[in-house]
Design a protein around this motif. Structure first.
Motif, PDB file in Angstrom:
ATOM      1  N   UNK A 196       6.931   0.614   5.031  1.00  0.00           N
ATOM      2  CA  UNK A 196       5.818  -0.284   4.511  1.00  0.00           C
ATOM      3  C   UNK A 196       4.484   0.670   4.421  1.00  0.00           C
ATOM      4  N   UNK A 197       4.407   1.334   5.581  1.00  0.00           N
ATOM      5  CA  UNK A 197       3.250   2.107   5.798  1.00  0.00           C
ATOM      6  C   UNK A 197       3.036   3.375   4.850  1.00  0.00           C
ATOM      7  N   UNK A 198       4.114   3.982   4.601  1.00  0.00           N
ATOM      8  CA  UNK A 198       4.183   5.405   3.952  1.00  0.00           C
ATOM      9  C   UNK A 198       4.484   5.108   2.590  1.00  0.00           C
ATOM     10  N   UNK A 199       4.810   3.945   2.181  1.00  0.00           N
ATOM     11  CA  UNK A 199       4.817   3.704   0.384  1.00  0.00           C
ATOM     12  C   UNK A 199       3.663   3.124   0.261  1.00  0.00           C
ATOM     13  N   UNK A 200       2.468   2.937   1.079  1.00  0.00           N
ATOM     14  CA  UNK A 200       1.138   2.643   0.439  1.00  0.00           C
ATOM     15  C   UNK A 200       0.138   3.545   0.694  1.00  0.00           C
ATOM     16  N   UNK A 201      -1.035   3.562   0.261  1.00  0.00           N
ATOM     17  CA  UNK A 201      -1.970   4.757  -0.022  1.00  0.00           C
ATOM     18  C   UNK A 201      -2.482   4.725   1.404  1.00  0.00           C
ATOM     19  N   UNK A 202      -1.749   5.220   2.425  1.00  0.00           N
ATOM     20  CA  UNK A 202      -2.316   5.130   3.770  1.00  0.00           C
ATOM     21  C   UNK A 202      -2.986   6.810   3.847  1.00  0.00           C
ATOM     22  N   UNK A 203      -2.422   7.813   3.656  1.00  0.00           N
ATOM     23  CA  UNK A 203      -2.791   9.225   3.839  1.00  0.00           C
ATOM     24  C   UNK A 203      -3.566   9.758   2.674  1.00  0.00           C
ATOM     25  N   UNK A 204      -3.484   9.279   1.462  1.00  0.00           N
ATOM     26  CA  UNK A 204      -4.130   9.674   0.392  1.00  0.00           C
ATOM     27  C   UNK A 204      -4.492   8.408  -0.615  1.00  0.00           C
ATOM     28  N   UNK A 205      -5.471   8.586  -1.374  1.00  0.00           N
ATOM     29  CA  UNK A 205      -5.816   7.463  -2.577  1.00  0.00           C
ATOM     30  C   UNK A 205      -4.381   7.239  -3.278  1.00  0.00           C
ATOM     31  N   UNK A 206      -4.382   6.138  -3.614  1.00  0.00           N
ATOM     32  CA  UNK A 206      -3.348   5.781  -4.547  1.00  0.00           C
ATOM     33  C   UNK A 206      -2.977   6.633  -5.692  1.00  0.00           C
ATOM     34  N   UNK A 207      -4.107   7.238  -6.588  1.00  0.00           N
ATOM     35  CA  UNK A 207      -4.098   7.864  -7.739  1.00  0.00           C
ATOM     36  C   UNK A 207      -3.479   9.329  -7.186  1.00  0.00           C
ATOM     37  N   UNK A 208      -3.261   9.679  -6.072  1.00  0.00           N
ATOM     38  CA  UNK A 208      -2.815  10.938  -5.741  1.00  0.00           C
ATOM     39  C   UNK A 208      -1.145  10.924  -5.245  1.00  0.00           C
ATOM     40  N   UNK A 209      -0.825   9.559  -5.045  1.00  0.00           N
ATOM     41  CA  UNK A 209       0.558   9.337  -4.650  1.00  0.00           C
ATOM     42  C   UNK A 209       1.505   9.940  -5.890  1.00  0.00           C
ATOM     43  N   UNK A 210       2.863  10.200  -5.754  1.00  0.00           N
ATOM     44  CA  UNK A 210       3.815  10.420  -6.525  1.00  0.00           C
ATOM     45  C   UNK A 210       3.968   9.233  -7.479  1.00  0.00           C
ATOM     46  N   UNK A 211       4.505   9.524  -8.466  1.00  0.00           N
ATOM     47  CA  UNK A 211       4.609   8.100  -9.461  1.00  0.00           C
ATOM     48  C   UNK A 211       5.429   7.249  -9.040  1.00  0.00           C
ATOM     49  N   UNK A 212       6.601   7.723  -8.465  1.00  0.00           N
ATOM     50  CA  UNK A 212       7.454   6.460  -7.872  1.00  0.00           C
ATOM     51  C   UNK A 212       6.785   5.693  -6.739  1.00  0.00           C
ATOM     52  N   UNK A 213       6.280   6.534  -5.792  1.00  0.00           N
ATOM     53  CA  UNK A 213       5.582   5.756  -4.495  1.00  0.00           C
ATOM     54  C   UNK A 213       4.214   5.007  -5.159  1.00  0.00           C
ATOM     55  N   UNK A 214       3.590   5.199  -6.123  1.00  0.00           N
ATOM     56  CA  UNK A 214       2.517   4.590  -6.914  1.00  0.00           C
ATOM     57  C   UNK A 214       3.066   3.141  -7.246  1.00  0.00           C
ATOM     58  N   UNK A 215       4.316   3.158  -8.039  1.00  0.00           N
ATOM     59  CA  UNK A 215       4.987   2.079  -8.459  1.00  0.00           C
ATOM     60  C   UNK A 215       5.201   0.872  -7.231  1.00  0.00           C
TER      61      UNK A 215
END
Length: 269
Positions: A196-215
């Motif tokens: 739950x923690x690391x599939x959220x924008x924890x260590x980086x902003x949401x727009x910098x997450x990989x596409x799958x993690x962003x979904x």
């Protein structure tokens, strides 16, 4: 001859306030006295707060968050608090299994206890424990790091913290009631903290997450806990309120499901 008469006076029911306070004290003692669960709830939070912050702070530097340059320790704080909330919420679910395996649940319901008082006491005790552990992490962070956050923004951050505690306590309580096997819940709760923690924008902003993690982050409730606290600390209520609304909805639904499932389970005891 004088006739004998007998009077049968029913026992006086305890006052509602005493009923609720007794349940609350019992539930809080059950949660707080299990030092193993408390350590597992606090350890990951303090590790990330102390080690990750100090190890990466000088390397990462400031992070651009929605057009504002944030020091890494400020950006990381909501993630640490969210991890504390999720870890401590899992502890409340563990306590439910310990209560049933020890036979305390059967003994408890042999007493004429109002189910609504039992349910409210359990929820309040769990939420208070989650808040206590999260506030402890916040105090440690305030002592070690400088968070230049206005007072009004702290109020919004704390509001997001309270709503997140209510929401995740309800989610894990519902999961503990619906999952009947202790080992299954133990494994799932341990894994879910990291997922739950690391599939959220924890260590980086949401727009910098990989596409799958962003979904995935869109349907991840931790996302709204982190965004609510982070936006509240940086921008105030004006930017944080959408995430707070989502936390309110999650909290109402999760606690309603937990309440209904718990009442059904007590009927079978």
């Amino acid at each position: 001859m004088t006739a004998l008469t007998f009077r049968n006076t029913p026992p006086v029911a305890p006052a509602r306030a005493a009923d609720l306070s007794a349940v609350f004290y019992r539930e809080y003692a059950l949660l707080a006295r299990n030092r193993v669960n408390l350590i597992f709830g606090l350890a990951p939070t303090l590790v990330y707060l102390l080690l990750v912050n100090t190890a990466l702070g000088n390397v990462v530097g400031d992070i651009d968050y929605r057009g504002t340059a944030l020091p890494f320790e400020v950006f990381l704080l909501p993630m640490v608090l969210a991890m504390s909330i999720v870890s401590a919420s899992g502890t409340t679910g563990m306590a439910l299994f310990q209560e049933e395996m020890s036979g305390v649940s059967t003994q408890l319901w042999s007493w004429p206890l109002r189910r609504s008082r039992f349910l409210l006491g359990k929820i309040l005790a769990g939420v208070s424990l989650v808040l206590a552990q999260s506030l402890l992490a916040l105090v440690v962070g305030l002592v070690l790091f400088r968070y230049q956050v206005p007072l009004s923004h702290w109020v919004t951050l704390l509001a997001a913290l309270v709503l997140a505690a209510v929401a995740f306590n309800g989610l894990f309580l519902a999961a503990a009631i619906l999952i009947r096997d202790y080992r299954t819940f133990s494994v799932l709760s341990s894994i879910s903290v990291l997922v739950l923690v690391f599939t959220a924008p924890s260590l980086s902003p949401a727009d910098q997450l990989p596409v799958v993690l962003r979904w995935i982050s869109v349907v991840n409730p931790v996302t709204y806990a982190i965004d609510g606290m982070r936006d509240g600390a940086v921008f105030g209520l004006g930017r944080a309120w959408p995430s707070l609304v989502v936390l309110v909805v999650v909290g109402v639904v999760a606690n309603a499901v937990a309440a209904r499932a718990l009442l059904r389970r007590t009927e079978n005891l």
